[in-house]
Design an enzyme around this catalytic site. Structure first.
Site, PDB file in Angstrom:
ATOM      1  N   CYS A 177       0.842  -1.243  -0.081  1.00  0.00           N
ATOM      2  CA  CYS A 177       0.000   0.012  -0.210  1.00  0.00           C
ATOM      3  C   CYS A 177       0.835   1.221   0.071  1.00  0.00           C
ATOM      4  O   CYS A 177       0.595   1.878  -0.977  1.00  0.00           O
ATOM      5  CB  CYS A 177      -1.029  -0.026   1.163  1.00  0.00           C
ATOM      6  SG  CYS A 177      -2.118  -1.335   1.230  1.00  0.00           S
TER       7      CYS A 177
HETATM    8  N1  LIG Z   1      -2.768  -5.596   2.119  1.00  0.00           N
HETATM    9  C1  LIG Z   1      -3.361  -4.553   2.581  1.00  0.00           C
HETATM   10  O1  LIG Z   1      -2.725  -4.237   3.882  1.00  0.00           O
HETATM   11  C2  LIG Z   1      -4.156  -3.739   2.037  1.00  0.00           C
HETATM   12  C3  LIG Z   1      -5.022  -2.723   2.977  1.00  0.00           C
HETATM   13  C4  LIG Z   1      -5.719  -1.861   2.030  1.00  0.00           C
HETATM   14  C5  LIG Z   1      -5.984  -1.963   0.753  1.00  0.00           C
HETATM   15  N2  LIG Z   1      -5.348  -2.933   0.168  1.00  0.00           N
HETATM   16  C6  LIG Z   1      -5.653  -3.010  -1.494  1.00  0.00           C
HETATM   17  O2  LIG Z   1      -6.507  -4.223  -1.504  1.00  0.00           O
HETATM   18  C7  LIG Z   1      -6.127  -4.840  -2.840  1.00  0.00           C
HETATM   19  C8  LIG Z   1      -5.937  -6.274  -2.538  1.00  0.00           C
HETATM   20  O3  LIG Z   1      -4.806  -6.469  -1.937  1.00  0.00           O
HETATM   21  P1  LIG Z   1      -4.224  -7.448  -1.085  1.00  0.00           P
HETATM   22  O4  LIG Z   1      -3.401  -7.358  -0.240  1.00  0.00           O
HETATM   23  O5  LIG Z   1      -5.282  -8.407  -0.563  1.00  0.00           O
HETATM   24  O6  LIG Z   1      -3.687  -8.513  -2.302  1.00  0.00           O
HETATM   25  P2  LIG Z   1      -3.250  -9.838  -2.423  1.00  0.00           P
HETATM   26  O7  LIG Z   1      -2.110 -10.076  -3.197  1.00  0.00           O
HETATM   27  O8  LIG Z   1      -2.877 -10.659  -1.042  1.00  0.00           O
HETATM   28  O9  LIG Z   1      -4.629 -10.585  -2.589  1.00  0.00           O
HETATM   29  C9  LIG Z   1      -5.085 -10.657  -4.084  1.00  0.00           C
HETATM   30  C10 LIG Z   1      -5.751 -12.015  -4.413  1.00  0.00           C
HETATM   31  O10 LIG Z   1      -6.318 -11.656  -5.811  1.00  0.00           O
HETATM   32  C11 LIG Z   1      -6.261 -12.806  -6.533  1.00  0.00           C
HETATM   33  N3  LIG Z   1      -6.473 -12.409  -7.812  1.00  0.00           N
HETATM   34  C12 LIG Z   1      -5.628 -11.913  -8.866  1.00  0.00           C
HETATM   35  N4  LIG Z   1      -6.453 -11.596  -9.966  1.00  0.00           N
HETATM   36  C13 LIG Z   1      -7.448 -12.191  -9.534  1.00  0.00           C
HETATM   37  C14 LIG Z   1      -8.460 -12.396 -10.652  1.00  0.00           C
HETATM   38  N5  LIG Z   1      -8.714 -11.674 -11.837  1.00  0.00           N
HETATM   39  N6  LIG Z   1      -9.477 -12.964 -10.281  1.00  0.00           N
HETATM   40  C15 LIG Z   1      -9.653 -13.639  -9.062  1.00  0.00           C
HETATM   41  N7  LIG Z   1      -8.936 -13.439  -8.129  1.00  0.00           N
HETATM   42  C16 LIG Z   1      -7.509 -12.738  -8.444  1.00  0.00           C
HETATM   43  C17 LIG Z   1      -4.578 -13.249  -6.105  1.00  0.00           C
HETATM   44  O11 LIG Z   1      -4.324 -14.560  -6.429  1.00  0.00           O
HETATM   45  C18 LIG Z   1      -4.447 -13.054  -4.591  1.00  0.00           C
HETATM   46  O12 LIG Z   1      -4.926 -14.246  -3.963  1.00  0.00           O
HETATM   47  C19 LIG Z   1      -5.261  -3.910  -3.318  1.00  0.00           C
HETATM   48  O13 LIG Z   1      -5.588  -2.986  -4.198  1.00  0.00           O
HETATM   49  C20 LIG Z   1      -4.730  -3.238  -2.098  1.00  0.00           C
HETATM   50  O14 LIG Z   1      -3.949  -2.070  -2.713  1.00  0.00           O
HETATM   51  C21 LIG Z   1      -4.508  -3.831   0.621  1.00  0.00           C
END
Ligand SMILES: NC(=O)c1ccc[n+]([C@@H]2O[C@H](COP(=O)([O-])OP(=O)(O)OC[C@H]3O[C@@H](n4cnc5c(N)ncnc54)[C@H](O)[C@@H]3O)[C@@H](O)[C@H]2O)c1
Length: 445
Positions: free
Chosen positions: A273
């Site tokens: 992030c």
């Molecule tokens: N990790 C954090 O602390 C956090 C906090 C706030 C916001 N975010 C935001 O949330 C979003 C997700 O982040 P995250 O940390 O959960 O990512 P992550 O990589 O942990 O998880 C994303 C998941 O999506 C899956 N994926 C990818 N493409 C896909 C598709 N087309 N269809 C289905 N599944 C798919 C991946 O395999 C993965 O399991 C991002 O935009 C991030 O900026 C993350």
């Protein structure tokens, strides 16, 4: 009206909630809906993750396997790689990654891939919500036209909103249910129904007038953090040159009950992030001929911190008449922050690479991360993968320098002070008492 249809399903907890992407954000969210009585289905491209969930196994620290097992067993949580079942969902929430391209421009290809699947399965009566962090305009400039290509109409047939995710992995105090949720729809109906859905699982929902406001609010939050951490990091470097204890300075300033909020320096910023999100805002600003100098400056200061940490190691070794070349350096923690197993964008990677490029024999211990691999940005030091070593007495005694990069709670810091020769503490992990009685020389950021 479809608004009333979806509201009725949500109110009765009969709505089927689909979550696309079961990562750090999506899995806790799906589990929370399931815990509150909804039928939640996770849609994943990674079959291993989907299989793990269906076996009742969690791979995210904030969600326990026992909880997943219970919810799967009760038939309220399931995962699939078959996106055609999106059709059966009444609400669909997108939680896929939003990385940057090498050019530091937004890469919304994962959002587009998820949206393509939704488009194929979109039907009358669905609410779609984007949670992935992205630039203002993504929901109504990119997703809305895609969905309307189906012939279905916003408000008449489906609803569309943005609600940023604020989950803080590894934070036991704030989890999905007690982190206030901002919600902004492409229309009033979209805002209203999305807010109603989240109010089933979150205590405090804050509705805003548009999806763009919600998108921009998320970017403001994370840019605010990046800029203020940058300020703290700059102060730390200045204090090092002036021979002043940065942490004592911050502690003193924080006694002011108004107009000051403490931010702390560290080895650099990491995770999915803070290092990335400000670039989404910067990119959008530039599209409109506007430059954000704060964002560029914060990145410059924050990205120099690994180099500063290596300077502290070199200074400490130098004082002991040792060269970096050939010295054994043990990093404690490689995760980007404490008590989590996430190494994405971790400053530890850059620190290891720089130390290895200078000829140091680098080892690391991290109870959460068994191995680290290096991408093309970190090959100056050879780029060979490293495995975590056990934190034995011998390991500490044979290190010329121990560098605390991540202040994991379970580390025995008294032992570090007792057995090490030299410690570079980038997190103020060694409290005053430990420092006073330490046998090791301690250099703090
Ligand atoms: N990790 C954090 O602390 C956090 C906090 C706030 C916001 N975010 C935001 O949330 C979003 C997700 O982040 P995250 O940390 O959960 O990512 P992550 O990589 O942990 O998880 C994303 C998941 O999506 C899956 N994926 C990818 N493409 C896909 C598709 N087309 N269809 C289905 N599944 C798919 C991946 O395999 C993965 O399991 C991002 O935009 C991030 O900026 C993350």
């Amino acid at each position: 009206m479809i608004k009333d249809d979806i509201k009725r399903l949500v109110g009765a907890r009969e709505a089927r909630v689909g979550v696309i992407g079961l990562g750090y954000v999506g899995l806790p969210l799906a589990a929370e809906f399931a815990r509150r009585g909804f039928a939640a289905v996770g849609f994943e491209v990674d079959a291993n993750k989907a299989d793990a969930i269906n076996r009742g196994e969690s791979y995210i620290a904030d969600v326990s396997s026992s909880q997943v097992k219970e919810l799967v067993g009760a038939g309220r949580l399931a995962a699939t790689t078959d996106f055609s079942s999106l059709k059966e969902c009444d609400a669909i929430i997108i939680c896929v990654p939003t990385p940057l391209r090498k050019t530091k421009e937004p890469d919304i290809s994962y959002i587009l891939a998820a949206a393509e699947e939704i488009k194929k399965n979109l039907r009358r009566g669905q609410l779609v919500i984007l949670e992935s962090t992205t630039y203002p305009g993504t929901t109504d400039e990119v997703l809305l036209p895609m969905f309307e290509e189906t012939g279905l109409k916003l408000d008449e047939d489906f609803l569309l909103a943005f609600s940023p995710e604020r989950v803080d992995p590894g934070n036991p105090q704030f989890q999905t249910h007690n982190i206030p949720k901002v919600v902004g729809g492409c229309t009033e109906d979209s805002t209203e129904v999305a807010a109603l859905l989240y109010s089933q699982i979150v205590g405090n929902v804050h509705a805003v007038s548009s999806a763009r406001v919600a998108e921009a609010a998320k970017l403001l939050e994370n840019t605010f953090r990046a800029v203020n951490i940058g300020m703290a990091n700059e102060m730390a470097r200045l204090c090092y040159h002036l021979g002043i204890d940065t942490w004592e300075v911050i502690r003193a300033a924080a006694t002011k009950p108004f107009g000051f909020m403490p931010f702390y320096p560290g080895p650099g910023i990491g995770g999915h992030c803070i290092p990335l999100d400000p670039h989404y805002l910067l990119w959008k600003a530039r599209q409109h001929g506007f430059d954000s100098r704060f964002i560029g400056l914060a990145e410059e200061v924050n990205s120099r911190m690994p180099e500063h940490v290596v300077t502290l190691v070199a200074d400490g070794l130098n004082d002991a008449r040792k060269s970096m070349n050939g010295s054994r350096v043990l990093l404690l923690g490689v995760a980007y922050k404490k008590d989590i197993n996430d190494v994405r964008e971790s400053p530890a990677l850059s620190i290891i690479d720089r130390l290895r490029a200078k000829g140091a024999d680098v080892r690391y211990h991290d109870p959460f991360i068994a191995e680290v691999r290096f991408d093309e940005a970190h090959t100056e030091g050879g780029g060979a993968p490293l495995q975590s070593v056990a934190l034995t007495d011998d390991e500490l005694k044979s290190a010329d320098c121990v560098v605390i990069v991540t202040d994991h709670t379970q580390i025995d810091y008294a032992k570090i002070c007792q057995l090490s020769k030299l410690v570079v503490d980038t997190r103020n992990a060694l409290g005053g008492d430990l420092r006073r009685t330490s046998c090791a020389r301690i250099i703090r950021l």
